[in-house]
Write a protein that holds these residues in place. Structure first.
Motif, PDB file in Angstrom:
ATOM      1  N   THR A   7      38.439  48.656  31.650  1.00  0.00           N
ATOM      2  CA  THR A   7      39.449  49.476  32.850  1.00  0.00           C
ATOM      3  C   THR A   7      39.218  50.581  32.306  1.00  0.00           C
ATOM      4  OG1 THR A   7      40.892  48.093  30.534  1.00  0.00           O
ATOM      5  CG2 THR A   7      41.833  50.314  31.689  1.00  0.00           C
ATOM      6  N   ARG A   8      39.692  51.843  33.666  1.00  0.00           N
ATOM      7  CA  ARG A   8      39.717  52.928  33.959  1.00  0.00           C
ATOM      8  C   ARG A   8      41.216  53.280  34.431  1.00  0.00           C
ATOM      9  NH1 ARG A   8      36.772  52.961  39.483  1.00  0.00           N
ATOM     10  NH2 ARG A   8      36.814  51.252  40.275  1.00  0.00           N
ATOM     11  N   ALA A   9      42.340  54.159  34.776  1.00  0.00           N
ATOM     12  CA  ALA A   9      42.896  54.870  35.643  1.00  0.00           C
ATOM     13  C   ALA A   9      42.316  55.777  36.979  1.00  0.00           C
ATOM     14  CB  ALA A   9      43.868  56.334  34.530  1.00  0.00           C
ATOM     15  N   ILE A  10      43.168  55.223  37.811  1.00  0.00           N
ATOM     16  CA  ILE A  10      43.008  55.682  39.297  1.00  0.00           C
ATOM     17  C   ILE A  10      44.443  56.738  39.599  1.00  0.00           C
ATOM     18  CG2 ILE A  10      42.659  55.923  41.546  1.00  0.00           C
ATOM     19  CD1 ILE A  10      40.430  53.613  40.509  1.00  0.00           C
ATOM     20  N   GLY A  11      44.268  57.587  39.163  1.00  0.00           N
ATOM     21  CA  GLY A  11      45.574  57.877  39.768  1.00  0.00           C
ATOM     22  C   GLY A  11      46.915  57.336  39.242  1.00  0.00           C
ATOM     23  N   GLU A  17      38.641  46.390  35.536  1.00  0.00           N
ATOM     24  CA  GLU A  17      37.130  45.487  35.767  1.00  0.00           C
ATOM     25  C   GLU A  17      37.286  44.057  35.258  1.00  0.00           C
ATOM     26  OE1 GLU A  17      35.793  49.443  38.099  1.00  0.00           O
ATOM     27  OE2 GLU A  17      34.446  48.852  36.367  1.00  0.00           O
ATOM     28  N   VAL A  18      37.229  43.341  35.938  1.00  0.00           N
ATOM     29  CA  VAL A  18      36.859  41.798  35.010  1.00  0.00           C
ATOM     30  C   VAL A  18      35.453  40.651  35.638  1.00  0.00           C
ATOM     31  CG1 VAL A  18      37.352  39.122  33.969  1.00  0.00           C
ATOM     32  CG2 VAL A  18      38.884  41.124  34.453  1.00  0.00           C
ATOM     33  N   VAL A  47      43.964  44.472  38.820  1.00  0.00           N
ATOM     34  CA  VAL A  47      42.787  43.238  38.464  1.00  0.00           C
ATOM     35  C   VAL A  47      41.743  43.070  39.283  1.00  0.00           C
ATOM     36  CG1 VAL A  47      42.077  41.370  37.004  1.00  0.00           C
ATOM     37  CG2 VAL A  47      43.801  42.166  36.537  1.00  0.00           C
ATOM     38  N   ASP A  48      40.171  43.886  38.639  1.00  0.00           N
ATOM     39  CA  ASP A  48      39.219  43.537  40.225  1.00  0.00           C
ATOM     40  C   ASP A  48      38.729  42.418  39.654  1.00  0.00           C
ATOM     41  OD1 ASP A  48      37.094  43.846  41.646  1.00  0.00           O
ATOM     42  OD2 ASP A  48      36.877  45.514  41.416  1.00  0.00           O
ATOM     43  N   LEU A  49      38.951  41.401  40.022  1.00  0.00           N
ATOM     44  CA  LEU A  49      37.328  40.002  40.456  1.00  0.00           C
ATOM     45  C   LEU A  49      36.466  40.297  40.467  1.00  0.00           C
ATOM     46  CD1 LEU A  49      41.246  37.812  40.295  1.00  0.00           C
ATOM     47  CD2 LEU A  49      39.971  38.439  38.593  1.00  0.00           C
ATOM     48  N   GLY A  50      35.920  40.935  40.916  1.00  0.00           N
ATOM     49  CA  GLY A  50      34.594  41.095  42.000  1.00  0.00           C
ATOM     50  C   GLY A  50      33.685  40.630  41.060  1.00  0.00           C
ATOM     51  N   ARG A  51      33.601  41.187  39.949  1.00  0.00           N
ATOM     52  CA  ARG A  51      32.384  40.365  38.588  1.00  0.00           C
ATOM     53  C   ARG A  51      32.526  39.689  38.092  1.00  0.00           C
ATOM     54  NH1 ARG A  51      30.829  43.931  35.182  1.00  0.00           N
ATOM     55  NH2 ARG A  51      32.484  45.079  35.667  1.00  0.00           N
ATOM     56  N   VAL A  52      33.620  38.185  38.884  1.00  0.00           N
ATOM     57  CA  VAL A  52      33.898  37.453  37.967  1.00  0.00           C
ATOM     58  C   VAL A  52      32.809  35.530  38.986  1.00  0.00           C
ATOM     59  CG1 VAL A  52      35.912  35.495  38.136  1.00  0.00           C
ATOM     60  CG2 VAL A  52      36.636  37.946  37.107  1.00  0.00           C
ATOM     61  N   LEU A  79      45.684  41.584  42.621  1.00  0.00           N
ATOM     62  CA  LEU A  79      44.109  41.746  43.366  1.00  0.00           C
ATOM     63  C   LEU A  79      43.119  42.263  43.658  1.00  0.00           C
ATOM     64  CD1 LEU A  79      44.807  37.900  42.153  1.00  0.00           C
ATOM     65  CD2 LEU A  79      44.538  40.161  40.197  1.00  0.00           C
ATOM     66  N   ILE A  80      41.640  42.060  42.886  1.00  0.00           N
ATOM     67  CA  ILE A  80      41.163  42.930  43.541  1.00  0.00           C
ATOM     68  C   ILE A  80      39.955  40.985  44.554  1.00  0.00           C
ATOM     69  CG2 ILE A  80      39.148  44.267  44.750  1.00  0.00           C
ATOM     70  CD1 ILE A  80      40.332  46.222  43.137  1.00  0.00           C
ATOM     71  N   CYS A  81      39.974  41.143  45.275  1.00  0.00           N
ATOM     72  CA  CYS A  81      38.940  39.435  44.966  1.00  0.00           C
ATOM     73  C   CYS A  81      38.270  38.963  46.743  1.00  0.00           C
ATOM     74  CB  CYS A  81      39.501  38.371  44.433  1.00  0.00           C
ATOM     75  SG  CYS A  81      38.684  36.571  44.646  1.00  0.00           S
ATOM     76  N   ASP A  82      37.244  39.167  46.518  1.00  0.00           N
ATOM     77  CA  ASP A  82      36.933  39.230  48.508  1.00  0.00           C
ATOM     78  C   ASP A  82      35.386  38.053  48.314  1.00  0.00           C
ATOM     79  OD1 ASP A  82      34.493  40.075  47.608  1.00  0.00           O
ATOM     80  OD2 ASP A  82      34.464  41.634  48.961  1.00  0.00           O
ATOM     81  N   LYS A  83      35.640  37.189  47.272  1.00  0.00           N
ATOM     82  CA  LYS A  83      34.716  36.026  47.406  1.00  0.00           C
ATOM     83  C   LYS A  83      35.333  35.240  47.345  1.00  0.00           C
ATOM     84  CE  LYS A  83      31.825  37.323  43.268  1.00  0.00           C
ATOM     85  NZ  LYS A  83      31.444  37.590  41.589  1.00  0.00           N
ATOM     86  N   GLU A  84      34.565  34.318  48.835  1.00  0.00           N
ATOM     87  CA  GLU A  84      35.315  32.651  48.935  1.00  0.00           C
ATOM     88  C   GLU A  84      35.902  31.807  47.823  1.00  0.00           C
ATOM     89  OE1 GLU A  84      37.126  32.542  51.743  1.00  0.00           O
ATOM     90  OE2 GLU A  84      37.333  30.062  50.577  1.00  0.00           O
ATOM     91  N   PRO A  85      34.643  31.593  46.991  1.00  0.00           N
ATOM     92  CA  PRO A  85      35.077  30.729  46.243  1.00  0.00           C
ATOM     93  C   PRO A  85      35.713  30.812  45.246  1.00  0.00           C
ATOM     94  CG  PRO A  85      32.056  30.636  45.726  1.00  0.00           C
ATOM     95  CD  PRO A  85      33.642  31.611  47.127  1.00  0.00           C
ATOM     96  N   LEU A  86      36.871  31.994  44.876  1.00  0.00           N
ATOM     97  CA  LEU A  86      37.567  32.286  44.267  1.00  0.00           C
ATOM     98  C   LEU A  86      38.378  32.400  44.616  1.00  0.00           C
ATOM     99  CD1 LEU A  86      36.828  35.113  41.761  1.00  0.00           C
ATOM    100  CD2 LEU A  86      36.494  32.595  41.382  1.00  0.00           C
ATOM    101  N   LEU A  87      38.518  32.716  45.920  1.00  0.00           N
ATOM    102  CA  LEU A  87      39.995  33.451  47.185  1.00  0.00           C
ATOM    103  C   LEU A  87      39.758  31.616  46.980  1.00  0.00           C
ATOM    104  CD1 LEU A  87      38.846  35.356  49.432  1.00  0.00           C
ATOM    105  CD2 LEU A  87      40.892  35.952  47.965  1.00  0.00           C
TER     106      LEU A  87
END
Lengths: 120, 144
Positions: A7-11, A17-18, A47-52, A79-87
């Motif tokens: 977990t991190r705070a931005i503003g 990050e998961v 929730v950042d799913l970038g490393r899921v 959510l943050i997600c740019d992986k096609e399989p997850l999308l």
């Protein structure tokens, strides 16, 4: 790969990050962390799913649960997600119509700050 | 035709093992590499569903997963829950997914079924031939 949560705070946003596998075994830990954050006062959660590597229906249920918890307190959830399989998973379940999903953290913060990512 | 059988105590921790084995056997059977993510997800969903049913009914019997290759790669996931529970699957329409009245369990079941139906073209859910329980049968083409 086991679940990792950072977990991190931005503003005014809290970014969770998961990483790893979110499934029927690990999803309760994700739920606990999200509940802790919301109970602790976090109202703008991304929730950042970038490393899921893997996400199943239990994990999706946890994400919907967080969205529903934030609604009554006027919070936002994206959510943050740019992986096609997850999308594809979000499209098949129609949850892409429930969550605001962004390709980058910058896009998520920008959209939420301008009020368009209010989490429905 | 070759066959691999795996049975496990109905606990969430073992679902990952079933996924790993299922994908390993699929790869060896000749399932196309681009389908393996879908195989992994579908086996995970079917096993998670079986575990949830066993826990719901307090059943300690093992969940059975049987993988076989032949004209297709076929995976059967067999639970021992009452049939009416096992067949009670339903996909949820989008406007109900985030409905406040929907329980987490109902949401997960609905989403899980949507994933199974969406990722597996050849999917059957039916009562087991003998005794009590439901069989989720999934098949994928092999490229040999």
């Amino acid at each position: 790969m086991d679940l990792s949560l950072t977990t991190r705070a931005i503003g005014e946003h809290t970014v969770l990050e998961v990483g790893g596998e979110v499934d029927v075994y690990t999803a309760p830990r994700l739920r606990e962390r999200l509940v802790e954050l919301i109970d602790g006062g976090a109202r703008r959660i991304i929730v950042d799913l970038g490393r899921v590597d893997f996400l199943d229906s239990t994990g999706l249920g946890v994400l919907v649960g967080a969205l529903k918890r934030l609604r009554p307190v006027n919070g936002s959830f994206g959510l943050i997600c740019d992986k096609e399989p997850l999308l594809k998973i979000f499209r098949i379940t129609a949850l892409d119509q429930v969550f605001p999903i962004y390709a980058t953290l910058e896009a998520a913060i920008s959209a939420d700050s301008s009020g368009s990512g209010s989490g429905e | 035709m070759s066959r691999v059988r795996l049975s496990f105590t109905p606990a969430p921790v073992h679902v990952r093992t079933a996924r790993l084995v299922g994908v390993a056997v699929a790869r060896r059977a000749g399932v196309a590499e681009e389908l393996l993510d879908e195989v992994r997800l579908a086996i995970g969903e079917a096993c998670a569903r079986a575990v949830a049913l066993h826990r719901q009914y307090g059943l300690t019997e093992l969940v059975l997963v049987e993988m076989s290759d032949g004209p297709t790669y076929t995976v059967r996931v067999i639970d021992r829950a009452p049939i009416e529970a096992g067949l009670g699957l339903a996909a949820l329409p989008p406007d109900e997914l985030a409905d406040e009245a929907l329980t987490d369990e109902a949401l997960t079941v609905g989403v899980g079924f949507a994933l199974l139906a969406g990722f597996v073209e050849d999917l059957q859910v039916r009562p087991v031939d003998e005794g009590v329980g439901t069989e989720v049968r999934m098949a994928w083409p092999v490229g040999r």
